[in-house]
Design a protein around this motif. Structure first.
Motif, PDB file in Angstrom:
ATOM      1  N   ARG A  84       0.834  -1.181   0.066  1.00 43.31           N
ATOM      2  CA  ARG A  84      -0.148  -0.028  -0.019  1.00 43.31           C
ATOM      3  C   ARG A  84       0.882   1.307   0.132  1.00 43.31           C
ATOM      4  O   ARG A  84       0.558   2.213  -0.752  1.00 43.31           O
ATOM      5  CB  ARG A  84      -0.878   0.090   1.420  1.00 43.31           C
ATOM      6  CG  ARG A  84      -2.019  -1.166   1.291  1.00 43.31           C
ATOM      7  CD  ARG A  84      -2.686  -1.273   2.678  1.00 43.31           C
ATOM      8  NE  ARG A  84      -1.650  -1.798   3.575  1.00 43.31           N
ATOM      9  CZ  ARG A  84      -1.936  -1.849   4.846  1.00 43.31           C
ATOM     10  NH1 ARG A  84      -3.164  -1.847   5.639  1.00 43.31           N
ATOM     11  NH2 ARG A  84      -0.860  -2.146   5.660  1.00 43.31           N
ATOM     12  N   LEU A  85       2.112   1.235   0.704  1.00 42.06           N
ATOM     13  CA  LEU A  85       2.816   2.343   0.657  1.00 42.06           C
ATOM     14  C   LEU A  85       3.550   2.504  -0.748  1.00 42.06           C
ATOM     15  O   LEU A  85       4.021   3.718  -1.072  1.00 42.06           O
ATOM     16  CB  LEU A  85       3.795   2.438   1.961  1.00 42.06           C
ATOM     17  CG  LEU A  85       3.322   2.251   3.204  1.00 42.06           C
ATOM     18  CD1 LEU A  85       4.220   2.312   4.332  1.00 42.06           C
ATOM     19  CD2 LEU A  85       2.344   3.529   3.580  1.00 42.06           C
ATOM     20  N   HIS A  87       2.499   1.722  -3.298  1.00 42.81           N
ATOM     21  CA  HIS A  87       1.420   2.321  -4.427  1.00 42.81           C
ATOM     22  C   HIS A  87       1.094   3.931  -4.073  1.00 42.81           C
ATOM     23  O   HIS A  87       1.118   4.907  -4.963  1.00 42.81           O
ATOM     24  CB  HIS A  87       0.002   1.623  -3.895  1.00 42.81           C
ATOM     25  CG  HIS A  87      -1.006   1.961  -4.942  1.00 42.81           C
ATOM     26  ND1 HIS A  87      -2.109   3.025  -5.023  1.00 42.81           N
ATOM     27  CD2 HIS A  87      -1.320   1.363  -6.376  1.00 42.81           C
ATOM     28  CE1 HIS A  87      -2.752   3.220  -6.066  1.00 42.81           C
ATOM     29  NE2 HIS A  87      -2.536   2.147  -6.858  1.00 42.81           N
ATOM     30  N   THR A  88       1.539   4.280  -2.698  1.00 40.79           N
ATOM     31  CA  THR A  88       1.175   5.780  -2.540  1.00 40.79           C
ATOM     32  C   THR A  88       2.294   6.550  -2.959  1.00 40.79           C
ATOM     33  O   THR A  88       2.177   7.320  -3.562  1.00 40.79           O
ATOM     34  CB  THR A  88       1.362   5.856  -1.028  1.00 40.79           C
ATOM     35  OG1 THR A  88       0.023   4.983  -0.478  1.00 40.79           O
ATOM     36  CG2 THR A  88       1.205   7.326  -0.394  1.00 40.79           C
ATOM     37  N   LEU A  89       3.677   5.874  -2.963  1.00 40.39           N
ATOM     38  CA  LEU A  89       4.961   6.370  -3.432  1.00 40.39           C
ATOM     39  C   LEU A  89       4.659   6.657  -4.943  1.00 40.39           C
ATOM     40  O   LEU A  89       5.215   7.744  -5.528  1.00 40.39           O
ATOM     41  CB  LEU A  89       6.014   5.553  -3.211  1.00 40.39           C
ATOM     42  CG  LEU A  89       7.330   5.816  -3.535  1.00 40.39           C
ATOM     43  CD1 LEU A  89       7.764   7.046  -2.873  1.00 40.39           C
ATOM     44  CD2 LEU A  89       8.295   4.561  -3.367  1.00 40.39           C
ATOM     45  N   ALA A  92       0.303   9.032  -5.120  1.00 35.83           N
ATOM     46  CA  ALA A  92       0.233  10.326  -4.558  1.00 35.83           C
ATOM     47  C   ALA A  92       1.458  11.201  -4.537  1.00 35.83           C
ATOM     48  O   ALA A  92       1.494  12.214  -4.503  1.00 35.83           O
ATOM     49  CB  ALA A  92      -0.364   9.808  -3.246  1.00 35.83           C
ATOM     50  N   LEU A  93       2.693  10.464  -4.432  1.00 38.22           N
ATOM     51  CA  LEU A  93       3.860  10.954  -4.209  1.00 38.22           C
ATOM     52  C   LEU A  93       4.754  11.262  -5.254  1.00 38.22           C
ATOM     53  O   LEU A  93       5.919  11.561  -5.185  1.00 38.22           O
ATOM     54  CB  LEU A  93       4.636  10.479  -2.756  1.00 38.22           C
ATOM     55  CG  LEU A  93       3.872  10.402  -1.456  1.00 38.22           C
ATOM     56  CD1 LEU A  93       4.785   9.740  -0.613  1.00 38.22           C
ATOM     57  CD2 LEU A  93       3.638  11.731  -0.906  1.00 38.22           C
ATOM     58  N   LEU A 366       5.269   8.909   4.638  1.00 34.23           N
ATOM     59  CA  LEU A 366       4.999   7.777   3.998  1.00 34.23           C
ATOM     60  C   LEU A 366       4.244   6.761   5.047  1.00 34.23           C
ATOM     61  O   LEU A 366       5.028   6.260   5.829  1.00 34.23           O
ATOM     62  CB  LEU A 366       6.034   7.200   3.400  1.00 34.23           C
ATOM     63  CG  LEU A 366       5.819   5.924   2.106  1.00 34.23           C
ATOM     64  CD1 LEU A 366       4.993   6.231   1.020  1.00 34.23           C
ATOM     65  CD2 LEU A 366       7.173   5.481   1.587  1.00 34.23           C
ATOM     66  N   GLY A 367       2.842   6.577   5.042  1.00 38.59           N
ATOM     67  CA  GLY A 367       2.181   5.824   6.307  1.00 38.59           C
ATOM     68  C   GLY A 367       2.768   6.564   7.528  1.00 38.59           C
ATOM     69  O   GLY A 367       2.556   7.967   7.594  1.00 38.59           O
ATOM     70  N   PRO A 411      -3.778  -3.333  -5.298  1.00 42.10           N
ATOM     71  CA  PRO A 411      -2.706  -2.381  -5.131  1.00 42.10           C
ATOM     72  C   PRO A 411      -1.095  -2.956  -5.054  1.00 42.10           C
ATOM     73  O   PRO A 411      -0.465  -2.455  -5.017  1.00 42.10           O
ATOM     74  CB  PRO A 411      -2.983  -1.472  -3.911  1.00 42.10           C
ATOM     75  CG  PRO A 411      -3.992  -2.348  -3.153  1.00 42.10           C
ATOM     76  CD  PRO A 411      -4.751  -3.270  -4.414  1.00 42.10           C
ATOM     77  N   GLY A 419       0.605   4.851 -11.408  1.00 34.97           N
ATOM     78  CA  GLY A 419       0.767   6.558 -11.362  1.00 34.97           C
ATOM     79  C   GLY A 419       1.232   6.785 -12.804  1.00 34.97           C
ATOM     80  O   GLY A 419       0.979   6.136 -13.918  1.00 34.97           O
TER      81      GLY A 419
END
Length: 815
Positions: A84-85, A87-89, A92-93, A366-367, A411, A419
């Motif tokens: 999940r992190l 995917h965020t990286l 979103a980031l 990040l989280g 994810p 992304g």
């Protein structure tokens, strides 16, 4: 045939993520500092462990937290272990965390194209390239993919042993070249690209781990090989980008990728893209579109070998929705739901990207963790896809986990990223995997070669190396399924001409005669190889090529094709160059002989520290030994090393006899012992197993009768060689080890009587060997191919020596 799946899986995947039943506890305190992994070494940090066992090291970090710090020399890197992190990286980031050190290394090769660009430059370039991968182009690409695979698979032969990784690499390169560029690469360019790619990948990972970028400019071997690989890649891409056929196609059929790029305008300036921009994007497509797809195809075939029930179900679906002889269409591919599940499971279990990196340009959360500015963030898709928290039985190959959309949208499944930087060629790659696999499996039934299964080799990608299969036509699959895959019956062919000395012609077995052009191409590649390694100067090639060593290999190994053929010709050529060195002073001076040979023997044990008076011979030998023993069983490797030691040791032994003046007094038995091993027949008998793709049965190797047959084979070939080399060796200044000359000395007989005695001995050896083959063949029928191969070796020596210029005496060919 049911394969021992559990044992095979354990062999190749034993280093992966340790199981855990629940996710690690999430810290409740915001802006926490990621924990530091234990085991850092002074000065090196975790770099040594990461290089030694990348997947095991990265997979073990998940139990410590969603983000874990490691040290690479003086650098601190944060490893993101939670899907999940990651995917965020990536989503979103993405703006705050652009690409990191691993990808930065490739700017030398790929330039600032789509793969390396960021921000507005990346968006503009993606907009230009996107039409090349639009849905309206897919039908055309599918037709090309199908045609290329059919053509390549159509060149394979029944019974051929295929080096799957290398063949899939060639296939993927040709698909990219013809689909996106409308071009055809020369065979030389294809081989050069294939050979350069490992150095490019290895250089990428090593340079990314350097403590300072300046290390990449040092004249280290890995840097030199990386730079040379970049130059090769540039030459290959230039050939494709500037192809006349590609330009003609762009004018007639709506454009190739280079045509799209040349027609585009820079969004900011309104000016056309430069040729450097065009080349940069072309290089990106070659690099990104070849190795990952070819690796995945290799793993796909390996998994189908392990799971024949999956192969059967996949073929049944192809029969229903993609009948044989039809060109694939997007609609047909959409109906292959089980095939798609199989390819997804292969990609999950064998994610090509071992690790990738990003860099935090600003402080980010990040989280639960605060990541400081400048921190490098690393993640491994392979480890994420094998996470037991996300996937039940993660090391099991289970295509059914993807049925009914069970895996889509996860994810944690990120084979093509996520992304704004998600791979632009994702749909192209999925289609290529399906079309290529379908075309291959419809025509051929791969049969597992014992001891030659795929193994993981980890650099920036998780490569599949070592898989070799024997090809059976799919139409013969029903009968072949019950046959012993290691057994190969003889096929009659015309006998070679009789030896003018022995007056006999050996019977031999071989497949359809090899096209002469294939041997000539092997000879050309070998000539390039000798010059590349400095074994010969270009001016020496005409005389050397007159030896026609490739013809000897062609006669003696009629089943050798492709990489096996190249290996055999290179081995024989290298040994010939070494043997010629001993016509000079090393042949009379034991100290020089040992200085030349001892490091060659040490290299068999992996010793890279020693050097020789001629390091070119040593460097070439190390490469040859690697090529011989790659993917070999421990038993084969030990036997081959033992027999190469015995062969190489004869050179200083002969020099000792010459220095002491004991050659004239040496008896026939001692001469034969030296000549038996010094002729290199034993090592070449071992290569019979490499060409066949399997070791001869262990019970056969344990037979004293086989030891006798192998000794007779070496003796017969040596005696034939002595007959033909007699004229030349009589005129040497140094004492020659020749059985005809030995018989003349110890019996006091004439030259003609000694020749007749040697001829008679060859006849007796052949007769005895036929009796031994009949006896051994009855008791070990699965080893008949090996027994027949020893006969072919002697026949090959006989056929070659009668025509080669190797033993030519000026003005007279002798008898």
């Amino acid at each position: 045939m049911v394969l021992p799946t559990t044992a095979l899986l354990a062999e190749t995947r034993k280093r992966i993520v340790p199981p855990r039943s629940t996710p690690p506890p999430v810290p409740t305190v915001r802006a926490a500092v990621p924990p530091l992994a234990p085991g850092a070494l002074p000065g090196l940090g975790h770099a040594a462990a990461l290089l030694r066992d990348p997947l095991g090291s990265l997979g073990s970090l998940a139990r410590l937290g969603g983000v874990v710090r490691i040290r690479l020399g003086p650098r601190t890197v944060c490893v993101v272990t939670d899907a999940r992190l990651v995917h965020t990286l990536l989503v979103a980031l993405a703006h705050d965390c652009p690409r990191g050190a691993v990808q930065d290394t490739l700017k030398t090769a790929f330039g600032d194209g789509l793969l390396m660009s960021e921000g507005q430059a990346h968006r503009d370039r993606r907009r230009i390239i996107q039409p090349a991968f639009g849905p309206d182009r897919m039908a055309g690409y599918l037709a090309v993919m199908h045609q290329v695979t059919e053509e390549r698979a159509g060149r394979w032969q029944p019974g051929q042993v295929l080096d799957v990784a290398k063949e899939m690499n060639h296939l993927a390169l040709e698909i990219v070249t013809r689909s996106l560029f409308g071009a055809r690469l020369s065979e030389d360019a294809t081989l050069a690209f294939h050979r350069a790619l490992p150095d490019l990948v290895k250089g990428q990972i090593v340079q990314s781990l350097y403590p300072h970028p300046a290390f990449a400019r040092l004249p280290l071997p890995v840097n030199r090989r990386f730079d040379a690989a970049v130059r090769v890649l540039n030459r290959v891409v230039d050939q494709a980008v500037n192809s006349r056929a590609g330009k003609a196609r762009s004018e007639c059929h709506g454009g190739t990728l280079p045509a799209l790029l040349r027609a585009a305008r820079d969004q900011g300036t309104g000016r056309p893209l430069t040729e450097a921009d065009v080349r940069s994007e072309a290089i990106t497509m070659f690099g990104a579109g070849t190795e990952t797809v070819s690796t995945t195809l290799t793993w796909l075939l390996d998994e189908l070998l392990r799971h024949p029930e999956v192969e059967s179900r996949l073929l049944a679906e192809l029969d229903e929705h993609l009948p044989a002889g039809t060109t694939p269409t997007p609609e047909a591919l959409s109906r292959l739901t089980y095939t798609r599940s199989v390819t997804q499971e292969v990609v999950r279990l064998h994610a090509p990207n071992a690790f990738l990196m990003r860099t935090a340009q600003v402080p980010v959360d990040l989280g639960p963790y605060r990541i400081p500015v400048g921190t490098e963030l690393l993640y491994s898709l392979t480890a994420l896809h094998r996470d037991p928290v996300r996937y039940d039985e993660p090391l099991s190959f289970r295509p059914e986990r993807w049925q009914d959309g069970g895996g889509l949208g996860r994810p944690s499944f990120l084979p093509f990223g996520a992304g704004k930087h998600k791979c632009i060629g994702e749909s192209f790659a999925w289609a290529e995997l399906t079309v290529a696999a379908a075309a291959i499996l419809r025509r051929w039934r791969p049969v597992a070669v014992p001891g030659a299964r795929a193994r993981e080799v980890v650099w920036t990608t998780v490569q599949a190396q070592g898989l070799r299969v024997r090809l059976a036509p799919r139409t013969e699959a029903a009968g072949a399924a019950t046959a012993d895959p290691t057994e190969e019956g003889p096929v009659d062919r015309p006998l070679p001409a009789g030896c003018p000395f022995t007056g006999t012609a050996a019977t031999t077995a071989a497949p359809t005669p090899r096209p002469p052009a294939e041997l000539r191409a092997a000879a050309d590649r070998h000539a390039d190889w000798t010059v590349h390694h400095g074994l010969l100067a270009p001016a020496e090639l005409p005389g050397y090529r007159a030896y026609a060593l490739h013809e000897l290999i062609g006669h003696a190994f009629p089943r050798a094709r492709g990489t096996e053929l190249d290996l055999l010709v290179d081995m024989l050529g290298w040994f010939t160059v070494l043997d010629d060195r001993f016509d000079g002073s090393p042949g009379r001076r034991p100290g020089e002989a040992h200085a030349l040979v001892d490091p060659l023997i040490s290299a068999l044990d992996g010793d890279t520290r020693q050097s020789t008076p001629d390091d070119r011979l040593l460097t070439a030998w190390r490469e040859l030994w690697h090529r011989q023993s790659e993917s070999a069983s421990p038993a084969w490797r030990a036997r081959a090393a033992r027999e190469w030691r015995a062969c190489l040791a004869t050179f200083p032994a002969e020099a000792e006899h010459r220095a002491r003046g004991t050659v004239p007094a040496l008896g026939l038995a001692d001469t034969m012992r030296l000549r038996r091993h010094g002729s290199c027949l034993y090592p070449f008998m071992n290569i019979l197993e490499r060409v066949h793709g399997a070791d001869a049965p262990a019970a056969l190797h344990a037979e004293p009768a086989l030891h006798r047959l192998r000794a007779n084979t070496a003796d017969a070939a040596t005696l034939i060689n002595d007959l033909y080399s007699l004229e030349r060796e009589e005129r040497q200044s140094a004492a020659a080890f020749n059985t005809v000359l030995t018989l003349q000395r110890i019996r006091g007989c004439t030259r003609s009587r000694a020749v007749r005695a040697v001829r008679a001995r060859v006849t007796r050896l052949r007769q005895e060997n036929e009796e031994l083959r009949r006896d051994l063949g009855r008791r070990h029928p699965t080893g008949r191919w090996y027994l027949d191969g020893t006969r072919e070796l002697v026949a090959g020596v006989q056929a070659w020596t009668s025509t080669s210029d190797r033993y030519l005496v000026p003005g007279d060919r002798g008898h």
